[in-house]
Design an enzyme around this catalytic site. Structure first.
Site, PDB file in Angstrom:
ATOM      1  N   ARG A 146       0.930  -1.094  -0.125  1.00 34.53           N
ATOM      2  CA  ARG A 146      -0.584   0.041   0.061  1.00 34.53           C
ATOM      3  C   ARG A 146       0.817   1.161   0.418  1.00 34.53           C
ATOM      4  NH1 ARG A 146      -3.327  -3.115  -1.855  1.00 34.53           N
ATOM      5  NH2 ARG A 146      -4.266  -4.754  -0.671  1.00 34.53           N
ATOM      6  N   ASN A 187       2.304  -7.686   7.386  1.00 36.66           N
ATOM      7  CA  ASN A 187       2.230  -8.854   6.375  1.00 36.66           C
ATOM      8  C   ASN A 187       4.323  -9.320   7.133  1.00 36.66           C
ATOM      9  OD1 ASN A 187      -0.388  -9.084   6.782  1.00 36.66           O
ATOM     10  ND2 ASN A 187      -0.430  -8.003   4.724  1.00 36.66           N
ATOM     11  N   GLU A 271      -5.936 -12.603   7.718  1.00 40.69           N
ATOM     12  CA  GLU A 271      -5.484 -12.447   6.535  1.00 40.69           C
ATOM     13  C   GLU A 271      -4.073 -13.293   6.633  1.00 40.69           C
ATOM     14  OE1 GLU A 271      -5.464  -7.717   5.286  1.00 40.69           O
ATOM     15  OE2 GLU A 271      -7.213  -7.681   5.194  1.00 40.69           O
ATOM     16  N   ASP A 350     -11.752  -1.615   7.237  1.00 40.03           N
ATOM     17  CA  ASP A 350     -10.504  -0.575   7.321  1.00 40.03           C
ATOM     18  C   ASP A 350     -10.607   0.410   6.901  1.00 40.03           C
ATOM     19  OD1 ASP A 350      -8.007  -1.830   7.076  1.00 40.03           O
ATOM     20  OD2 ASP A 350      -8.474  -2.501   4.994  1.00 40.03           O
ATOM     21  N   GLU A 372      -4.560   3.119  15.049  1.00 38.96           N
ATOM     22  CA  GLU A 372      -3.858   2.791  14.453  1.00 38.96           C
ATOM     23  C   GLU A 372      -5.281   3.799  12.815  1.00 38.96           C
ATOM     24  OE1 GLU A 372      -2.701  -1.080  13.803  1.00 38.96           O
ATOM     25  OE2 GLU A 372      -3.165  -0.536  11.238  1.00 38.96           O
ATOM     26  N   GLU A 378      -4.160   4.350   1.118  1.00 39.62           N
ATOM     27  CA  GLU A 378      -4.728   2.977   0.461  1.00 39.62           C
ATOM     28  C   GLU A 378      -6.257   3.251  -0.573  1.00 39.62           C
ATOM     29  OE1 GLU A 378      -5.011  -0.340   2.820  1.00 39.62           O
ATOM     30  OE2 GLU A 378      -5.747  -1.700   1.294  1.00 39.62           O
ATOM     31  N   GLU A 510     -14.831  12.132  -0.418  1.00 41.56           N
ATOM     32  CA  GLU A 510     -16.140  11.046   0.318  1.00 41.56           C
ATOM     33  C   GLU A 510     -17.343  10.790  -0.789  1.00 41.56           C
ATOM     34  OE1 GLU A 510     -17.950  12.637   3.565  1.00 41.56           O
ATOM     35  OE2 GLU A 510     -18.306  10.979   4.409  1.00 41.56           O
TER      36      GLU A 510
HETATM   37  C1  GCV Z   1      -0.649  -5.002   5.636  1.00 39.66           C
HETATM   38  C2  GCV Z   1      -5.703  -4.078   4.146  1.00 39.66           C
HETATM   39  C3  GCV Z   1      -4.699  -4.198   3.879  1.00 39.66           C
HETATM   40  C4  GCV Z   1      -3.603  -4.830   3.531  1.00 39.66           C
HETATM   41  C5  GCV Z   1      -2.541  -4.392   5.546  1.00 39.66           C
HETATM   42  C6  GCV Z   1      -3.962  -5.116   6.295  1.00 39.66           C
HETATM   43  C7  GCV Z   1      -3.486  -4.863   7.762  1.00 39.66           C
HETATM   44  O1  GCV Z   1      -6.617  -5.221   4.605  1.00 39.66           O
HETATM   45  O2  GCV Z   1      -5.095  -3.487   2.417  1.00 39.66           O
HETATM   46  O3  GCV Z   1      -2.724  -4.622   2.655  1.00 39.66           O
HETATM   47  O4  GCV Z   1      -2.103  -5.468   5.139  1.00 39.66           O
HETATM   48  O5  GCV Z   1      -5.193  -4.115   6.070  1.00 39.66           O
HETATM   49  O6  GCV Z   1      -3.999  -3.355   7.787  1.00 39.66           O
HETATM   50  O7  GCV Z   1      -2.927  -5.871   7.843  1.00 39.66           O
END
Ligand code: GCV
Length: 677
Positions: A146, A187, A271, A350, A372, A378, A510
């Site tokens: 992202r 990740n 995820e 998200d 956070e 994104e 928006e």
């Molecule tokens: C880092 C969303 C994003 C993912 C990200 C995830 C997260 O799903 O699309 O790219 O992964 O959030 O915050 O862990």
């Protein structure tokens, strides 16, 4: 010559409004001049004064200071705070610790850059949040998850970079009060799993030392399955003695090599990332295992609450992704060690352009919490479209959580009128639980593009997040103005137009994207541009449920029950369509297209109108920007103009796809007869 800019620390020449008289000499008492943060503060001061006022700064040793800057240690000033006070030609910078000295110096430089007077000044500042962090989603191969402004400047081809750019990054971060940085993606895969091995520890040591010189602690994202992936036991079960022994040894090695390390950030059971659920353990079991092991080194564990089922069946209307964080964590409240902080995304989904605030804030009342947010755009325009996110951050911080209120679940008063408001800012500032393991972090929007953030205007988010994290009371307007004056120009028109653009940009975005809090409707995976049904029949739990009669997700007590996760005042508000804040109406309710909003407009007409307005507002922003040609560095002007061209195409595409989609679904024409396809 560097191929990157200095952002808001460019220190271009400024009109002297009395600063030169005060800044030619500097004297330090009570601090070691050779301490790295103090040394960096003095170096920054010299650089800033030379650039902006053209003067040299002399560091005095034993001589008496008659005019100039006097830095003194004052134990009474709060940690990381400072007082700046001018008296008889001496500008006093008082602080109890080195970070306060550095922040005080940046404050003075900011005022000089904004051409504001120093004579007569008397301000005291202290941070509202103990932890103020950027989270980078940088991968070791140099890519950024992202990321919209080039590649990583921390990693390249599986190597760690520590160079002049790293220092400039630290200067930018410290100048806005950031005191913690996670350098790698949550990740954690492949090479990144090896960051905690001798392959990387030497370079990490160098980076941590550089960061420390700017009052910043280095943190790493951790792979919960590291024991398996790095050749240890064939399990990551937190209750397995071999697993614990493996981690104990590993963490000892890491801290021996990098004692400055702040701790670890963990994305578990999310995820596709492994976690304690795999072994039938709770999130607390996983977090506590690591927390016990880092505790002797003063480390903390940041544990993310972004845990949800990403293999949902879209046919199943009883399952609701919005519920997931609360459902997965509420039962563990109070089970965490005091050096664990639960890191909670601002909303339950998200990082959409509009979401309610996560109900976990306030519901958890015996667990450390961290907010956070995401300034990497994104879902908000990929740093092609301008979207100033500080107003959104402020809304989140200002939300009344009813934390620690005994009548939280029974109160019938309106959340807005309660005198005992306990906002998200209070919770994450540590003012409810009186804890220091709390704070705020942002998924960062930087990369190795010359200007750091792709779109120059996205620099306002990079700057603004830090300023807000340090001083939650600053208005979004004040932060915008500061950034414009520092990074673009003090010219009146630049300031006025720049502020107008930034402050309207979130609502403009928006307007032309998804309506009334429903979110998504984006191109799957990429998350830029429209695709109304892109996620509608997918596994991700992100649906709008539009049919020929209406749209929205019923999250009331007649639907998924998500609204009931809030304290009663908010739950009541969200549960009832007539009083639900309209910007969130479709997040909480499934309603007919002909449902009348409080404006008297139907939902369908609101969708048409806002989508036409959104595009018109982009055109208005472009007009405002064009009037600034010649009033700032040409490079900046051109960069933003080029982004605006792309934003306009994007906005038109959104408008036409969304309007056509809903016209075709509903068969209801636009009252104003505009072109819909
Ligand atoms: C880092 C969303 C994003 C993912 C990200 C995830 C997260 O799903 O699309 O790219 O992964 O959030 O915050 O862990």
């Amino acid at each position: 010559m560097e191929n990157w800019t200095q952002g808001w620390l460019a220190y271009d020449p400024r009109r002297d409004v009395g600063g030169a008289q005060l800044t030619g000499r500097i004297k330090i008492t009570g601090f070691d001049k050779e301490q790295p943060i103090v040394r960096n503060a003095v170096a920054e001061f010299r650089r800033g004064i030379r650039g902006m006022l053209g003067g040299r700064v002399t560091l005095l040793h034993s001589e008496e200071l008659r005019k100039g800057v006097l830095i003194s240690r004052q134990p009474g000033i709060p940690e990381e705070g400072y007082r700046i006070r001018e008296a008889d030609g001496i500008l006093h910078v008082d602080a109890s610790g080195e970070a306060g000295v550095l922040y005080g110096i940046f404050h003075i430089l900011r005022l000089i850059a904004m051409e504001e007077a120093l004579v007569g000044i008397d301000v005291t500042c202290r941070p509202d949040n103990p932890l103020r962090m950027y989270n980078h989603w940088d991968n070791l191969d140099g890519s950024i998850e992202r990321g919209y402004s080039g590649d990583s400047f921390f990693f390249q081809k599986n190597k760690i970079l520590v160079n002049r750019r790293t220092r400039d990054y630290c200067r930018l971060a410290a100048s806005v009060g950031i005191n913690g940085v996670v350098i790698n993606n949550v990740n954690v895969k492949e090479a990144a799993s090896w960051l905690i091995t001798e392959r990387y520890l030497g370079q990490l040591k160098g980076m941590a030392g550089l960061f420390a010189g700017y009052g910043i602690r280095l943190y790493l994202s951790l792979n919960f399955a590291a024991p398996i992936e790095l050749g240890g036991p064939d399990s990551a079960d937190p209750f397995d003695e071999d697993v614990r022994a493996w981690w104990r040894q590993k963490i000892a090695e890491v801290y021996e090599a990098v004692p400055e390390l702040g701790g670890f950030l963990v994305k578990a059971d999310s995820e596709g990332r492994p976690g304690p659920f795999t072994y039938g353990r709770t999130q607390a079991d996983g977090a506590n295992m690591l927390a016990d092991l880092v505790k002797p080194y003063g480390g903390i564990i940041l544990w993310r609450c972004f845990v949800y089922n990403c293999t949902q069946d879209w046919r199943d209307r009883t399952m609701d992704r919005a519920r997931a964080a609360y459902d997965n964590f509420i039962g563990t409240d109070g089970d965490y060690r005091d050096n664990v902080i639960l890191q909670i995304k601002n909303g339950p989904m998200d990082f959409q352009i509009r979401e309610p605030v996560s109900p976990l804030f306030g519901a958890l009342h015996r667990t450390n919490q961290m907010l956070e947010v995401q300034i990497a755009q994104e879902y908000t325009g990929h740093q092609i479209d301008v979207c100033y996110l500080i107003p959104m951050c402020k809304e989140v911080l200002d939300f009344n959580t009813c934390a620690a209120c005994p009548s939280r679940n029974s109160c019938t008063a309106s959340a807005a009128c309660c005198e005992k408001r306990r906002t998200v800012a209070d919770v994450v500032g540590g003012r409810v639980m009186h804890n220091r393991n709390a704070g705020i972090c942002a998924v960062c929007n930087t990369g190795d593009d010359g200007n750091w953030t792709g779109n120059e205007l996205a620099g306002a988010n990079f700057y603004g997040f830090g300023r807000l994290a340090y001083d939650t009371g600053l208005s979004a307007e004040r932060i915008a103005e500061e950034w414009i004056r520092l990074a673009l120009s003090n010219d009146r028109e630049v300031v006025e137009h720049g502020k107008k653009i930034l402050l309207m940009s979130r609502e403009t975005y928006e307007k032309y994207t998804s309506p009334l809090g429903i979110g998504w409707m984006v191109t799957p995976m990429e998350h830029y541009g429209p695709s109304v049904d892109g996620y509608e029949y997918s596994r991700w739990g992100t649906y709008h449920r539009a049919d020929r009669q209406g749209i929205g997700v019923d999250r009331t007590d007649r639907g998924t029950g998500y609204a009931q996760q809030y304290a009663k005042p908010a739950a009541d508000l969200y549960n009832c369509a007539e009083i639900c804040p309209e910007e969130l109406l479709l997040f909480f309710h499934h309603l007919p297209y002909r449902y009348r909003l409080r404006s008297g407009k139907t939902i369908i007409q609101h969708i048409y109108d806002t989508h036409f307005e959104g595009v018109e507002e982009v055109e208005e922003m472009i007009g405002l920007w064009k009037e600034l040609e010649g009033k700032m560095e040409e490079r900046i002007y051109r960069n933003v103009l080029e982004r605006f061209d792309r934003q306009l195409l994007n906005a038109r595409e959104w408008r036409d796809q969304v309007n056509s989609y809903f016209y075709r679904k509903s068969g209801i024409p636009d009252e104003k007869g505009r072109k819909i396809y």
